[in-house]
Design a protein around this motif. Structure first.
Motif, PDB file in Angstrom:
ATOM      1  N   ILE A   1      -4.156  54.718  18.635  1.00  0.00           N
ATOM      2  CA  ILE A   1      -4.804  55.509  17.605  1.00  0.00           C
ATOM      3  C   ILE A   1      -6.294  55.214  17.490  1.00  0.00           C
ATOM      4  CG2 ILE A   1      -4.574  53.971  15.601  1.00  0.00           C
ATOM      5  CD1 ILE A   1      -3.631  56.434  14.018  1.00  0.00           C
ATOM      6  N   SER A   2      -6.699  54.019  17.927  1.00  0.00           N
ATOM      7  CA  SER A   2      -8.111  53.670  17.844  1.00  0.00           C
ATOM      8  C   SER A   2      -8.830  54.056  19.133  1.00  0.00           C
ATOM      9  CB  SER A   2      -8.299  52.173  17.592  1.00  0.00           C
ATOM     10  OG  SER A   2      -9.671  51.837  17.654  1.00  0.00           O
ATOM     11  N   PRO A   3      -9.840  54.946  19.073  1.00  0.00           N
ATOM     12  CA  PRO A   3     -10.536  55.353  20.294  1.00  0.00           C
ATOM     13  C   PRO A   3     -11.331  54.238  20.941  1.00  0.00           C
ATOM     14  CG  PRO A   3     -11.659  56.189  18.342  1.00  0.00           C
ATOM     15  CD  PRO A   3     -10.357  55.603  17.870  1.00  0.00           C
ATOM     16  N   PHE A   4     -11.569  53.144  20.195  1.00  0.00           N
ATOM     17  CA  PHE A   4     -12.361  52.043  20.740  1.00  0.00           C
ATOM     18  C   PHE A   4     -11.478  50.910  21.264  1.00  0.00           C
ATOM     19  CE2 PHE A   4     -14.824  54.053  17.295  1.00  0.00           C
ATOM     20  CZ  PHE A   4     -15.777  54.661  18.086  1.00  0.00           C
ATOM     21  N   LEU A   5     -10.234  50.832  20.785  1.00  0.00           N
ATOM     22  CA  LEU A   5      -9.312  49.818  21.293  1.00  0.00           C
ATOM     23  C   LEU A   5      -8.335  50.414  22.298  1.00  0.00           C
ATOM     24  CD1 LEU A   5      -8.346  47.738  18.126  1.00  0.00           C
ATOM     25  CD2 LEU A   5      -9.973  47.155  19.927  1.00  0.00           C
ATOM     26  N   SER A   6      -8.138  51.738  22.175  1.00  0.00           N
ATOM     27  CA  SER A   6      -7.141  52.370  23.039  1.00  0.00           C
ATOM     28  C   SER A   6      -7.544  52.259  24.500  1.00  0.00           C
ATOM     29  CB  SER A   6      -7.012  53.849  22.669  1.00  0.00           C
ATOM     30  OG  SER A   6      -6.055  54.472  23.487  1.00  0.00           O
ATOM     31  N   ASN A   7      -6.723  51.587  25.288  1.00  0.00           N
ATOM     32  CA  ASN A   7      -6.947  51.515  26.723  1.00  0.00           C
ATOM     33  C   ASN A   7      -5.601  51.502  27.406  1.00  0.00           C
ATOM     34  OD1 ASN A   7      -6.162  48.550  27.344  1.00  0.00           O
ATOM     35  ND2 ASN A   7      -7.561  48.395  25.606  1.00  0.00           N
ATOM     36  N   ASP A   8      -5.566  52.021  28.603  1.00  0.00           N
ATOM     37  CA  ASP A   8      -4.293  52.231  29.282  1.00  0.00           C
ATOM     38  C   ASP A   8      -3.678  50.943  29.812  1.00  0.00           C
ATOM     39  OD1 ASP A   8      -3.925  55.228  29.279  1.00  0.00           O
ATOM     40  OD2 ASP A   8      -5.949  55.074  30.046  1.00  0.00           O
ATOM     41  N   SER A   9      -4.388  49.827  29.715  1.00  0.00           N
ATOM     42  CA  SER A   9      -3.784  48.563  30.139  1.00  0.00           C
ATOM     43  C   SER A   9      -2.593  48.203  29.259  1.00  0.00           C
ATOM     44  CB  SER A   9      -4.820  47.436  30.110  1.00  0.00           C
ATOM     45  OG  SER A   9      -5.257  47.188  28.791  1.00  0.00           O
ATOM     46  N   ILE A  10      -2.539  48.768  28.037  1.00  0.00           N
ATOM     47  CA  ILE A  10      -1.412  48.476  27.155  1.00  0.00           C
ATOM     48  C   ILE A  10      -0.108  48.957  27.782  1.00  0.00           C
ATOM     49  CG2 ILE A  10      -1.543  50.624  25.815  1.00  0.00           C
ATOM     50  CD1 ILE A  10      -0.759  47.120  24.428  1.00  0.00           C
ATOM     51  N   SER A  11      -0.166  50.021  28.597  1.00  0.00           N
ATOM     52  CA  SER A  11       1.032  50.523  29.271  1.00  0.00           C
ATOM     53  C   SER A  11       1.530  49.503  30.287  1.00  0.00           C
ATOM     54  CB  SER A  11       0.731  51.849  29.977  1.00  0.00           C
ATOM     55  OG  SER A  11       0.276  52.826  29.068  1.00  0.00           O
ATOM     56  N   PHE A  12       0.605  48.979  31.098  1.00  0.00           N
ATOM     57  CA  PHE A  12       0.967  47.957  32.080  1.00  0.00           C
ATOM     58  C   PHE A  12       1.522  46.705  31.382  1.00  0.00           C
ATOM     59  CE2 PHE A  12      -2.810  50.056  34.141  1.00  0.00           C
ATOM     60  CZ  PHE A  12      -2.061  50.842  34.999  1.00  0.00           C
ATOM     61  N   ILE A  13       0.837  46.296  30.316  1.00  0.00           N
ATOM     62  CA  ILE A  13       1.218  45.077  29.602  1.00  0.00           C
ATOM     63  C   ILE A  13       2.601  45.220  28.970  1.00  0.00           C
ATOM     64  CG2 ILE A  13       0.650  43.602  27.624  1.00  0.00           C
ATOM     65  CD1 ILE A  13      -2.319  44.200  28.240  1.00  0.00           C
ATOM     66  N   ALA A  14       2.870  46.380  28.376  1.00  0.00           N
ATOM     67  CA  ALA A  14       4.183  46.616  27.766  1.00  0.00           C
ATOM     68  C   ALA A  14       5.290  46.526  28.811  1.00  0.00           C
ATOM     69  CB  ALA A  14       4.211  47.975  27.081  1.00  0.00           C
ATOM     70  N   GLY A  15       5.006  47.013  30.013  1.00  0.00           N
ATOM     71  CA  GLY A  15       5.981  46.936  31.093  1.00  0.00           C
ATOM     72  C   GLY A  15       6.207  45.511  31.556  1.00  0.00           C
TER      73      GLY A  15
ATOM     74  N   GLY B   1     -12.081  53.048  12.671  1.00  0.00           N
ATOM     75  CA  GLY B   1     -12.142  52.166  11.508  1.00  0.00           C
ATOM     76  C   GLY B   1     -10.882  52.232  10.668  1.00  0.00           C
ATOM     77  N   ALA B   2     -10.374  53.442  10.455  1.00  0.00           N
ATOM     78  CA  ALA B   2      -9.151  53.619   9.665  1.00  0.00           C
ATOM     79  C   ALA B   2      -7.966  52.932  10.341  1.00  0.00           C
ATOM     80  CB  ALA B   2      -8.864  55.105   9.467  1.00  0.00           C
ATOM     81  N   GLY B   3      -7.902  53.041  11.674  1.00  0.00           N
ATOM     82  CA  GLY B   3      -6.816  52.405  12.417  1.00  0.00           C
ATOM     83  C   GLY B   3      -6.858  50.894  12.289  1.00  0.00           C
ATOM     84  N   LEU B   4      -8.053  50.317  12.400  1.00  0.00           N
ATOM     85  CA  LEU B   4      -8.201  48.862  12.296  1.00  0.00           C
ATOM     86  C   LEU B   4      -7.855  48.359  10.897  1.00  0.00           C
ATOM     87  CD1 LEU B   4     -11.503  48.267  14.318  1.00  0.00           C
ATOM     88  CD2 LEU B   4      -9.212  47.451  14.910  1.00  0.00           C
ATOM     89  N   VAL B   5      -8.299  49.097   9.875  1.00  0.00           N
ATOM     90  CA  VAL B   5      -8.009  48.692   8.496  1.00  0.00           C
ATOM     91  C   VAL B   5      -6.509  48.746   8.232  1.00  0.00           C
ATOM     92  CG1 VAL B   5      -8.275  49.353   6.074  1.00  0.00           C
ATOM     93  CG2 VAL B   5     -10.259  49.361   7.583  1.00  0.00           C
ATOM     94  N   ALA B   6      -5.861  49.828   8.665  1.00  0.00           N
ATOM     95  CA  ALA B   6      -4.415  49.968   8.469  1.00  0.00           C
ATOM     96  C   ALA B   6      -3.664  48.843   9.170  1.00  0.00           C
ATOM     97  CB  ALA B   6      -3.946  51.327   8.984  1.00  0.00           C
ATOM     98  N   TYR B   7      -4.106  48.487  10.364  1.00  0.00           N
ATOM     99  CA  TYR B   7      -3.451  47.423  11.133  1.00  0.00           C
ATOM    100  C   TYR B   7      -3.643  46.077  10.444  1.00  0.00           C
ATOM    101  CZ  TYR B   7      -1.938  44.812  15.265  1.00  0.00           C
ATOM    102  OH  TYR B   7      -1.259  43.992  16.131  1.00  0.00           O
ATOM    103  N   ALA B   8      -4.851  45.822   9.944  1.00  0.00           N
ATOM    104  CA  ALA B   8      -5.139  44.559   9.260  1.00  0.00           C
ATOM    105  C   ALA B   8      -4.276  44.420   8.001  1.00  0.00           C
ATOM    106  CB  ALA B   8      -6.625  44.491   8.894  1.00  0.00           C
TER     107      ALA B   8
END
Length: 234
Positions: free
Chosen positions: A152-166, A209-216
């Motif tokens: 959801i965060s355009p600044f944290l979103s990266n496709d490595s999360i797919s590899f890592i989840a696997g 920013g909204a995504g980071l605040v919600a996560y925190a």
């Protein structure tokens, strides 16, 4: 020293290799050069109507090309993951653009997850053990919410999360649901703000920013629950 340093930069090497291949193709094949120049010119023009008309000439191959680009973007770490969604919205309108973008992201996520499970040793070298160790805690304890945040965060979103989840063996259905949950509101927001390019940058900051605040807030509440549970148990 080289043995430990090289894997850390493999993601940049892989990404650079793909880009160099495209650059060489650009200068070697005149037809490819003309196509890239025209496409970039239309997109950068910012004229939604012109972009729509340009992509219409490709028929079904237009959306397919955008989806393929989203999948390839997993390996192009220099390109923002939200850029193809903007292009899709400009070319095919609000809802069709979101559908095309979401289709590409979901396919890319599934492929990335599969690569992580089947090529674990290779992906570990590309991503780096240090990054994997940091992500291990979050995937183990907050897998669903962590994936949503990265999507959801355009600044944290990266496709490595797919590899890592696997690699970390997160359940596939859970991972895909979290990806969908995070990417849908991001795609809608990007589509909304991309209708006015001048407000797009501000919109991206608000989304991130909204995504980071919600996560925190979620982590804070969860940590308090764990402490209270531990205290009552003792």
């Amino acid at each position: 020293m080289k043995k430990h340093t090289l894997p850390k930069y493999l993601s940049f090497i892989l990404s650079g290799t793909i880009i160099l291949g495209l650059v060489f193709s650009y200068f070697i094949f005149p037809s490819f050069e003309a196509f890239i120049d025209e496409t970039i010119g239309v997109i950068l023009n910012g004229n939604t109507q012109e972009t729509h008309q340009y992509f219409q000439q490709f028929g079904i191959w237009g959306p397919i090309a955008i989806i393929i680009f989203i999948i390839l973007q997993m390996f192009l770490i220099f390109f923002p993951s939200w850029l193809p969604i903007i292009i899709a919205v400009m070319a095919y309108g609000f809802w069709w653009g979101i559908l095309i973008g979401m289709t590409g992201v979901m396919l890319a996520s599934a492929i990335g997850y599969y690569i992580g499970t089947k090529l674990e040793n290779v992906v570990r070298k590309i991503i780096g053990e240090e990054k994997l160790q940091k992500m291990d805690f979050w995937i183990t304890n907050y897998s669903f919410v962590s994936v949503i945040l990265f999507r959801i965060s355009p600044f944290l979103s990266n496709d490595s999360i797919s590899f890592i989840a696997g690699i970390l063996e997160m359940k596939f259905k859970k991972f895909m649901l979290a990806t969908f949950t995070g990417m849908l509101p991001l795609s809608i927001a990007i589509a909304y703000f991309s209708e006015d390019i001048d407000t797009l940058e501000d919109g991206m900051y608000w989304i991130g920013g909204a995504g980071l605040v919600a996560y925190a807030i979620y982590i804070f509440i969860d940590v308090r629950k764990r402490r209270n549970k531990t205290a009552s148990g003792s």
